[in-house]
Scaffold this motif. Structure first.
Motif, PDB file in Angstrom:
ATOM      1  N   ARG A 159       0.614  -0.977  -0.384  1.00  0.00           N
ATOM      2  CA  ARG A 159       0.249   0.304  -0.514  1.00  0.00           C
ATOM      3  C   ARG A 159       0.924   1.136   0.018  1.00  0.00           C
ATOM      4  O   ARG A 159       1.794   1.458   0.791  1.00  0.00           O
ATOM      5  CB  ARG A 159      -1.215  -0.243   0.962  1.00  0.00           C
ATOM      6  N   SER A 160      -0.057   2.433  -0.682  1.00  0.00           N
ATOM      7  CA  SER A 160       1.030   3.015  -0.818  1.00  0.00           C
ATOM      8  C   SER A 160       0.768   4.478   0.841  1.00  0.00           C
ATOM      9  O   SER A 160      -0.432   4.450   0.304  1.00  0.00           O
ATOM     10  CB  SER A 160       0.733   4.448  -2.006  1.00  0.00           C
ATOM     11  N   VAL A 161       1.352   4.314   1.605  1.00  0.00           N
ATOM     12  CA  VAL A 161       1.448   5.664   2.490  1.00  0.00           C
ATOM     13  C   VAL A 161       2.674   6.824   2.870  1.00  0.00           C
ATOM     14  O   VAL A 161       3.694   6.490   2.712  1.00  0.00           O
ATOM     15  CB  VAL A 161       0.554   4.840   3.704  1.00  0.00           C
ATOM     16  N   THR A 162       2.197   7.690   3.557  1.00  0.00           N
ATOM     17  CA  THR A 162       3.613   9.075   3.705  1.00  0.00           C
ATOM     18  C   THR A 162       3.548   8.995   5.305  1.00  0.00           C
ATOM     19  O   THR A 162       2.495   9.064   5.715  1.00  0.00           O
ATOM     20  CB  THR A 162       3.128  10.330   2.146  1.00  0.00           C
ATOM     21  N   GLY A 163       4.416   9.146   5.652  1.00  0.00           N
ATOM     22  CA  GLY A 163       4.284  10.561   6.858  1.00  0.00           C
ATOM     23  C   GLY A 163       3.825   9.558   8.080  1.00  0.00           C
ATOM     24  O   GLY A 163       2.955  10.234   9.064  1.00  0.00           O
ATOM     25  N   VAL A 164       3.868   8.178   7.978  1.00  0.00           N
ATOM     26  CA  VAL A 164       3.138   7.457   8.968  1.00  0.00           C
ATOM     27  C   VAL A 164       4.575   7.023   9.762  1.00  0.00           C
ATOM     28  O   VAL A 164       5.251   6.601   9.830  1.00  0.00           O
ATOM     29  CB  VAL A 164       2.274   6.419   9.249  1.00  0.00           C
TER      30      VAL A 164
END
Lengths: 248, 248, 248, 248, 248, 248
Positions: free
Chosen positions: B231-236
């Motif tokens: 999955r594409s996630v940012t800033g976690v």
């Protein structure tokens, strides 16, 4: 009136898609303020991303809600909805929450078109959580990820139409709800090919947000949606921390 | 066997209280690994803090679950439970989830003792979410915040006993569940004063976590609890991002 | 710890099958005491036999429970379960009761594989009776009698696998419960061919019985599971009559 | 027409009370054949006695049903009802089953007067088992054992009237059901003191048994109420064994 | 005893069909008084016609009920049923209300055969309104209008048989209800071709009306079925106005 | 936009009260067209009058709906609502239908304030009919007739406030719905004395009607809300007969 349209997914393109649909529905004089999560999932498609999205949504709205008369949580999984209802003194609605209430108001049981069967299980939980589980006639999946639908809206229209017709003809749904932020604007593409009303969340949310704002209901002072008072938190987004600091 | 006891509240004292109760219940050979959220609410007591706690819980477990055979989400509101069940290949249970399943296994309908009426509304939603809503005989509130109960366990014992007896005598509950992380160890204080079984979440979670781990059930490859894939996630949180990177 | 494994069917071979599965699951130090009904049905497969089995079960356990820390009612229809919970001061669980609680704890809705459609109707009633009716995703029948399954476990594995996969793929069950005493040991045969967790009652009952025993819950003094006091009965099994004589 | 009135309790006096009430209600030409269990509980008042009573009831009816056009299971807990429905080709109804169906047919939700709160929990399960749980407005207990009510019908009338009026005035029950074999004949004593219809099981069962018998419905050949075929049983009442021998 | 059989449709031929079926079922001494609505729909087949039929039914019964001991609202949609229960001091039952209660009394869940899918949606609402929604195993439509069925009863028998068998074999219905006034007499045509009991409303209503009349229940003095007292109405049928004039 | 506000009661004063409240809520550019039933009940307060009102409502709207973009069925019992939804190609909402959907959108369970307990029973049926029965926290009655409330709005405000506060404080309702056409304008009188949002039907119906009209949903061509086609009726209001004549 100003309505905050808060996308808990980080994909700006989806925010734009939804903002366009929202503006097309909004009453004269209603300004739509679209904002996008600053961190989190590009397109929420798992339970893990749902939790991230709830938090990103809460932080986003904490930061952006000032001066708004209503808020739309602009994702299929209504990220952080109940927490945001608690946080603000104005109406807050979610896409799926809005769409199913609108469907129920047309009379009869409704069906859902979802992207994948994984989403279907989550949607059933959500509909039951809103108290409308007995009104669910069926759920049909497109068999693809929400991202894939977003990437090919025209091609998806055929599959969506098929699923909607199955819900009406086989599951006896008297209206159909298209689940997903990416469905904004889709009913217009397919309405003439489906024999029952087709509803999606952005337009439903706009009219319900406007309507609830006009009712001018008071902010609860009692119950689980009353303001939390002064709470002790650390390491959270400053805008959110400010809202847990005891004021309103 | 090693069980992660993950407290989504930041209060170390509550983690210690729960760890002691967990160790008192655990089987010989079971190691309890208590951990506390690195950010978030001191004591979750509002819907807003629930969302923060869900995220803090997911990040905490993402970071600490390696080498564990089971995980206990150690708070009354089972923070991030379903997302964590999806994330891991081992059993994951929550305090309230465990307590109500244990209560239902004693036979008959059960009642809940909660800290405030605000909590009661949320607990009803949770019990219904787990599918056991029809087994809820009643909910009685102590009329204080979870923090207040934690601050005076001895004094609270009297109020808790009263509420438990009312559930048994007036609401016909055939067992009583004490809701809250701070209730760990409380049943022993009051069991002789209440005419029906009294159950709390930490001990129930320990025995259920141990038991489910021994069943050795496979990780789903299909459905909403199957791994999310890439999955594409940012800033976690990096530990969480790693788990959304496509491996297992 | 000693657990009574009480088979209300008179078929010793099934008791042996279940005892083996129980011992494979039990914790070190747990002794399984298998006993078989002295009269009644060879393999309960009708409502009439269910009533006979309830009585045979109650008499059997009345006679054999002394010195046991927990009791497993070892049949799919949980013969006499609630009466036995009332009779004893220790935890009592049934196969189906245990399996569905374990399934619900993995998260998501569950499906049942049953031997015949006749069994399916009864199972639906039982699941609803335990309060978990809303979590039932579907029921699939093998189309044969429980006796037939017992007579050909290897051949049945293929049909069971098919039904389990249908439950997962078509009915969206996120776990599958194999109903029947004869299913003891079956999950290991088929787990790699079914994309969701597969659960059966004997192993679930063992871990839940052990777990509940460790909780040390009090015997109810109030409600429908409290001891019956001195009751007037004639012509019943002496061990059962003794338990209706006013002591504990 | 001949109706078997089968009392699963061994107390002949209660059988006589019920037979008198049954005859007062029966149509001209209907013969009531009262029979009493040959073993079991004097007055069923616990879950343990319920299981004994189910078996005593099944054996009693197996022995006595020949030549009868319908059967009434004459106890509040409808002992062995579903098994007896399976066993016979004629209509079979229970007291509570009949009373609540009659109540529901008067329109509106109904309330129950029960002897003890212990009975109330069991009655709720029964009403839910018959599918009418949503129609239950409330349950009020007299606070005494069924035996005590039987021992003082005149004195009990006052307490019963009070409970019935509370159901009507506070719980909004639009009719009241008096639960218990011993309530036969009681409505006539109190009807003028209660503002809504008062219904008890014996009279309701008689008219429903007569009515269903006149419908001449076929015996199911499929499903859980179809005859069991030839089953293998040992050590059971010979009349019952005969009915599990493959004929009819 | 005299039973009013009130047809809210204006088609005399259907009244005659139902009267014949009613007389075939009625007890010796029971007189059937068939009456037909003086205005309204020929064959109610839409929600709009349902409202007209409710009113026509109420007016018809207001005019004709004098001297009757019970009333049957003789249409599938039980036109005006609750209002007529309020209006009269005698038992009032509807066709569908009666048929589903009779079905539930045979044990097990039941299925409905309806004329069109449109009817199916309405029937589900009705069954849920009577509190028996959880007992509905399935609904199968013949795919034609009620008028069409009435026009070709012999030909319809084949389609009805097919639908009934599907309900029993695929939907696990343990009995089948044929919905519609025109189904009077149909069970006899097809009973030997369907493996479970087949029930229709007229015969069920007759036996239930007779039975309830014999119970002699009082007229409620409290609640929503108590007489309305003196109400102010204008422009309604004189017989109906008389009944809203304050007397009984 | 023009909204028909159709009062199925014949009391013009109530129509005027509601029209004033409707205009106060309506958006700029929305015209409210109030009409009053030409026959029927002055103030519907019984099940008998409900049936009359359904018919009067259907006839009234059949006559007056031309040129309207939405219709509000302006009575607490939503007279003829589903039939009118079928009849028209525009949105149709009822007062209670609207109020409870608005309440549910504020989050949390809601309570109802009703005039009499008789009304309470009917309202529970209605809420369940709309699928929101699980969201009903409680119902409190003022103990007077709807006519009496209308006759003394100022005095009634105190009793309404008391009931609303009890719903919030004792029944844990997170919002309160005031049931009744006469409650139009009442929330403003009492909002500052009740700690949770207070909602009534006229204002909720206006904003929902406007909102749904803006969604521009298609008229169903399939299902129970699709036009009825050409139906055979006699002796009904000519405007209604015209709508059953086959044209859309």
């Amino acid at each position: 009136m100003r309505i905050l349209l808060a996308n808990p997914n980080t994909t700006e393109g989806i925010t734009a898609l939804m903002a366009a649909a929202a503006r097309a529905t909004a009453a004269p004089g209603t300004e739509i303020k679209p904002v996008t999560a600053g961190f989190g999932a590009a397109v929420i498609g798992s339970r893990m991303e749902m939790v991230v999205g709830d938090y990103a949504s809460l932080a986003l709205v904490a930061r952006e809600a000032e001066g708004c008369d209503a808020v739309i949580v602009a994702a299929a999984i209504d990220s952080g909805l109940r927490a945001i209802k608690q946080m603000l003194p104005v109406p807050v609605v979610g896409l799926t929450e809005s769409a199913i209430h609108a469907a129920n108001l047309t009379g009869g049981r409704f069906g859902l078109v979802v992207s994948s069967t994984r989403t279907g299980a989550v949607m059933r939980e959500m509909v039951e959580g809103y108290g409308l589980g007995s009104r669910l006639a069926g759920i049909r999946a497109l068999g693809s990820d929400a991202s894939a639908v977003y990437g090919d809206l025209e091609g998806s229209a055929r599959a969506i139409t098929t699923a909607a017709c199955q819900l009406a003809e086989e599951d006896l749904a008297e209206s159909v709800v298209l689940i997903g932020a990416v469905m904004a604007g889709m009913p217009a593409r397919i309405a003439d090919r489906v024999p029952v009303p087709v509803i999606e969340g952005v337009s439903a949310a706009v009219v319900l947000a406007e309507g609830l704002a006009r009712l001018g209901l008071r902010k609860p002072a009692l119950g689980s949606f009353a303001p939390p008072g002064k709470r002790s938190v650390t390491g959270v987004d400053p805008a959110l921390a400010a809202r847990l600091d005891g004021a309103g």
